[in-house]
Design an enzyme around this catalytic site. Structure first.
Site, PDB file in Angstrom:
ATOM      1  N   GLU A 225       0.914  -1.331  -0.089  1.00 19.22           N
ATOM      2  CA  GLU A 225       0.011   0.077   0.227  1.00 19.22           C
ATOM      3  C   GLU A 225       1.029   1.336   0.246  1.00 19.22           C
ATOM      4  O   GLU A 225       1.781   1.323   0.864  1.00 19.22           O
ATOM      5  CB  GLU A 225      -0.874  -0.118   1.203  1.00 19.22           C
ATOM      6  CG  GLU A 225      -2.246   0.800   0.959  1.00 19.22           C
ATOM      7  CD  GLU A 225      -1.975   2.119   1.549  1.00 19.22           C
ATOM      8  OE1 GLU A 225      -1.824   3.149   0.636  1.00 19.22           O
ATOM      9  OE2 GLU A 225      -1.783   2.354   2.778  1.00 19.22           O
TER      10      GLU A 225
ATOM     11  N   CYS B 148      -2.159   8.558   3.610  1.00 21.10           N
ATOM     12  CA  CYS B 148      -2.004   8.224   2.293  1.00 21.10           C
ATOM     13  C   CYS B 148      -3.458   8.529   1.786  1.00 21.10           C
ATOM     14  O   CYS B 148      -3.697   8.448   0.721  1.00 21.10           O
ATOM     15  CB  CYS B 148      -1.637   6.594   2.042  1.00 21.10           C
ATOM     16  SG  CYS B 148      -2.433   5.585   3.318  1.00 21.10           S
TER      17      CYS B 148
HETATM   18  P1  NDP Z   1       9.592   4.801   2.757  1.00 25.20           P
HETATM   19  O1  NDP Z   1       8.800   4.048   1.840  1.00 25.20           O
HETATM   20  O2  NDP Z   1      10.965   4.920   2.859  1.00 25.20           O
HETATM   21  O3  NDP Z   1       9.675   3.926   4.329  1.00 25.20           O
HETATM   22  C1  NDP Z   1       8.382   2.915   4.589  1.00 25.20           C
HETATM   23  C2  NDP Z   1       9.177   1.754   5.266  1.00 25.20           C
HETATM   24  O4  NDP Z   1      10.082   0.990   4.575  1.00 25.20           O
HETATM   25  C3  NDP Z   1      10.038   2.161   6.691  1.00 25.20           C
HETATM   26  O5  NDP Z   1       9.850   1.122   7.615  1.00 25.20           O
HETATM   27  C4  NDP Z   1      11.307   2.298   6.027  1.00 25.20           C
HETATM   28  O6  NDP Z   1      12.349   2.019   7.013  1.00 25.20           O
HETATM   29  C5  NDP Z   1      11.401   0.949   5.027  1.00 25.20           C
HETATM   30  N1  NDP Z   1      12.251   0.740   3.854  1.00 25.20           N
HETATM   31  C6  NDP Z   1      12.943   1.862   3.365  1.00 25.20           C
HETATM   32  N2  NDP Z   1      13.683   1.488   2.575  1.00 25.20           N
HETATM   33  C7  NDP Z   1      13.621   0.074   2.542  1.00 25.20           C
HETATM   34  C8  NDP Z   1      13.971  -1.044   1.632  1.00 25.20           C
HETATM   35  N3  NDP Z   1      15.164  -0.559   0.591  1.00 25.20           N
HETATM   36  N4  NDP Z   1      13.660  -2.261   1.843  1.00 25.20           N
HETATM   37  C9  NDP Z   1      12.929  -2.561   2.735  1.00 25.20           C
HETATM   38  N5  NDP Z   1      12.421  -1.598   3.607  1.00 25.20           N
HETATM   39  C10 NDP Z   1      12.715  -0.263   3.402  1.00 25.20           C
HETATM   40  O7  NDP Z   1       8.987   6.054   3.403  1.00 25.20           O
HETATM   41  P2  NDP Z   1       9.273   7.505   4.015  1.00 25.20           P
HETATM   42  O8  NDP Z   1       9.131   6.996   5.496  1.00 25.20           O
HETATM   43  O9  NDP Z   1      10.816   7.893   3.889  1.00 25.20           O
HETATM   44  O10 NDP Z   1       8.564   8.510   3.689  1.00 25.20           O
HETATM   45  C11 NDP Z   1       8.998   9.146   2.309  1.00 25.20           C
HETATM   46  C12 NDP Z   1       7.522   9.396   1.602  1.00 25.20           C
HETATM   47  O11 NDP Z   1       6.691   8.043   1.561  1.00 25.20           O
HETATM   48  C13 NDP Z   1       6.686  10.308   2.219  1.00 25.20           C
HETATM   49  O12 NDP Z   1       6.723  11.643   2.106  1.00 25.20           O
HETATM   50  C14 NDP Z   1       5.193   9.904   1.471  1.00 25.20           C
HETATM   51  O13 NDP Z   1       4.980  10.370   0.365  1.00 25.20           O
HETATM   52  C15 NDP Z   1       5.565   8.512   1.153  1.00 25.20           C
HETATM   53  N6  NDP Z   1       4.850   7.459   2.382  1.00 25.20           N
HETATM   54  C16 NDP Z   1       3.542   6.919   2.282  1.00 25.20           C
HETATM   55  C17 NDP Z   1       2.972   6.374   3.058  1.00 25.20           C
HETATM   56  C18 NDP Z   1       1.594   5.780   2.786  1.00 25.20           C
HETATM   57  O14 NDP Z   1       1.046   5.418   4.036  1.00 25.20           O
HETATM   58  N7  NDP Z   1       1.131   5.755   1.774  1.00 25.20           N
HETATM   59  C19 NDP Z   1       3.685   6.313   4.474  1.00 25.20           C
HETATM   60  C20 NDP Z   1       4.903   6.690   4.803  1.00 25.20           C
HETATM   61  C21 NDP Z   1       5.425   7.234   3.494  1.00 25.20           C
HETATM   62  P3  NDP Z   1      13.299   3.349   7.509  1.00 25.20           P
HETATM   63  O15 NDP Z   1      12.080   4.064   8.228  1.00 25.20           O
HETATM   64  O16 NDP Z   1      14.118   2.935   8.274  1.00 25.20           O
HETATM   65  O17 NDP Z   1      13.635   3.973   6.244  1.00 25.20           O
END
Ligand code: NDP
Length: 481
Positions: free
Chosen positions: A246, A280
């Site tokens: 998602e 989101c």
């Molecule tokens: P990310 O997609 O980077 O992070 C979401 C999760 O994935 C975190 O637990 C993160 O860990 C983990 N993650 C990051 N890189 C990897 C990888 N290569 N392999 C496996 N897991 C990984 O989102 P961000 O938190 O950086 O937010 C950035 C943007 O994403 C926001 O500005 C927003 O636009 C969007 N976002 C959307 C969401 C939604 O609900 N649709 C929720 C959050 C963000 P870690 O925290 O250690 O990086």
């Protein structure tokens, strides 16, 4: 405070730590949180593999009771845990409490689903053969969750995973480690096999990447950004791992001339700015019919200006800070992007000072925007919304559908005909009529289309599709003689 990770039934120290600071008050260091090493992840993977069949064999009453106990405790402690969610993520206290209570409801809902895991019987085309279809656990599930709902999102993944007999490796977001530890403490105190549930904190790029590339997991449930989601999908395909994702969206809300204008303004503002726009399901494209455009915009700007932006734990705060310095910098950058594209910034969009130093931002409204602008194409995850003018319903619907995303979409109208047409023709996973784009129930499916979601739906009884594997059994009993 140096908190730990939870692997194979034991709390362990990590190989490093991250500092956790309160975004409402940067002088408030919440603690230092352990980061798992690669060997620890490997230990968790082996332990989960061994624990999963034991949990499955323990039976439905056991699984029901454990899930019910977790959910009941979360609901009872919603105020206390919600205060920590507010402190580390920045959402107002009431929203933090509400989130924890909702997380508890996911566990109690799936406790009941445990008892409803019934299969199908079928007649065979071959005489003397009986067929039954059952759902079995998929195995070891990797849960990767974001910071914006640090308790609710993992809850709606962990609860069905455990309910259907799976083991879990949870990699929470590094920005919200305290919430992860609190949820893990509640799960860890249950009578469950060691290794069934593991908290493996660490950076996404390091531990997260290693987790999703592991051949020892059977399924990945991810919520987060589109670029990370794409990478996870690629890793999953290489290993033939089941995947559910998602991701972002650019949710439209159509405001028609025949709507209740004040209700439309309240729903649009709430969906755009609630949780500091870090949802989101946030309403980020407000598509407004020409004849009420100016009146709507005037009221929306007044509503945006009236919000009380402040410390998440302070009485009366309606919008807390942005979660992090990086997110705030990205938000302010999008304000510049919008202005450079020719959008008119009517209010907000600036950093605010408050008695405590934090990442405060004034909610922003852009008008005079076109749907092809970057601010209307890319997920901003910010307290920023755009108004797009439309000549009527037909044009509004085509603008709404012109997006790579499709999570939620709303319409404000008193016309049953238009509402029904919208419901049938809006390409989104969830459509809302006379309701905000944000705000969903816990017992029905949640997910989107296009770049918003990939794989089977989450939540409700539809969750079974992802967390189980279907087995079809053919039995020829033979003759009794
Ligand atoms: P990310 O997609 O980077 O992070 C979401 C999760 O994935 C975190 O637990 C993160 O860990 C983990 N993650 C990051 N890189 C990897 C990888 N290569 N392999 C496996 N897991 C990984 O989102 P961000 O938190 O950086 O937010 C950035 C943007 O994403 C926001 O500005 C927003 O636009 C969007 N976002 C959307 C969401 C939604 O609900 N649709 C929720 C959050 C963000 P870690 O925290 O250690 O990086």
């Amino acid at each position: 405070m140096n908190t730990r990770i939870y692997i194979n039934g034991h709390w362990q120290t990590g190989v490093g730590e991250v500092e956790n600071r309160n975004p409402s008050d940067l002088s408030d260091v919440i603690g230092h949180y352990a980061q798992a090493g690669r060997d620890q992840l490997d230990e968790a993977l082996s332990a989960a593999r061994a624990a999963q069949p034991v949990w499955w064999a323990a039976g439905i009453q056991k699984r029901h009771d454990v899930l019910m106990a977790i959910g009941t405790e979360m609901m009872a402690r919603a105020a206390e845990i919600g205060a920590m969610v507010a402190r580390e993520e920045g959402k107002p206290l009431a929203e933090g409490k509400g989130e924890v209570f909702r997380a508890g409801q996911f566990f109690t809902y799936f406790a009941a689903e445990v008892l409803r895991n019934q299969g199908d019987l079928a007649e065979s085309v071959r005489p003397g053969v009986e067929i039954d279809v059952r759902r079995e656990p998929v195995g070891v599930v990797a849960v990767i969750s974001p910071w914006n709902f640090p308790i609710a999102t993992p809850a709606w993944k962990i609860a069905p995973a455990l309910a259907f007999g799976n083991a879990v490796i949870w990699k929470p977001a590094n920005l919200t480690p305290a919430s992860a530890v609190l949820l893990t403490e509640i799960i860890a105190k249950q009578d469950i096999p060691a290794g069934l549930f593991n908290l493996v904190s660490g950076s996404g790029r390091d531990i997260g990447q290693r987790l999703v590339e592991s051949r020892q997991i059977d399924a990945i449930s991810f919520t987060g950004s589109v670029p990370v989601g794409r990478g996870i999908a690629a890793a999953a395909v290489t290993n033939m791992t089941k995947v559910q994702m998602e991701m972002g969206s650019k949710n439209p809300m159509i405001i028609l001339a025949d709507c209740d204008l004040d209700l439309a303004v309240a729903h649009a503002a709430g969906a755009a700015f609630g949780a500091t726009g870090q949802k989101c399901t946030a309403a980020s494209r407000l598509i407004v019919e020409d004849s009420i455009h100016d009146a709507f915009v005037e009221k929306l700007v007044a509503a945006a200006r009236a919000y009380r932006v402040g410390h998440a734990l302070e009485e009366g705060t309606q919008i807390g800070p942005v979660v992090s310095e990086a997110q705030l910098a990205q938000n302010l950058d999008y304000i510049k992007v919008g202005q450079a594209e020719g959008a008119e910034l009517l209010c907000g969009g600036t950093r605010l000072e408050r008695p405590t130093e934090g990442y405060y931002m004034a909610p922003a409204v852009f008008a005079g925007t076109r749907n092809d602008m970057r601010i209307n194409r890319e997920e901003m995850f910010a307290p920023i919304t755009s108004v797009i003018r439309a000549s009527g319903y037909g044009e509004a619907l085509s603008i709404a559908n012109d997006s790579e995303f499709g999570l939620t979409a709303g319409i404000m109208t008193r016309s049953l005909a238009k509402a029904s047409h919208f419901r049938a023709n809006m390409r989104a996973g969830c459509v809302m009529v006379n309701l905000p784009t944000a705000g969903t129930d816990y017992h029905v499916p949640f997910g989107g289309r296009g770049a918003s979601s990939f794989g089977p739906r989450e939540q409700g009884r539809y969750a079974a599709e992802f967390y189980t594997s279907v087995k079809t059994a053919y039995v020829a009993a033979g003759s009794p003689e």
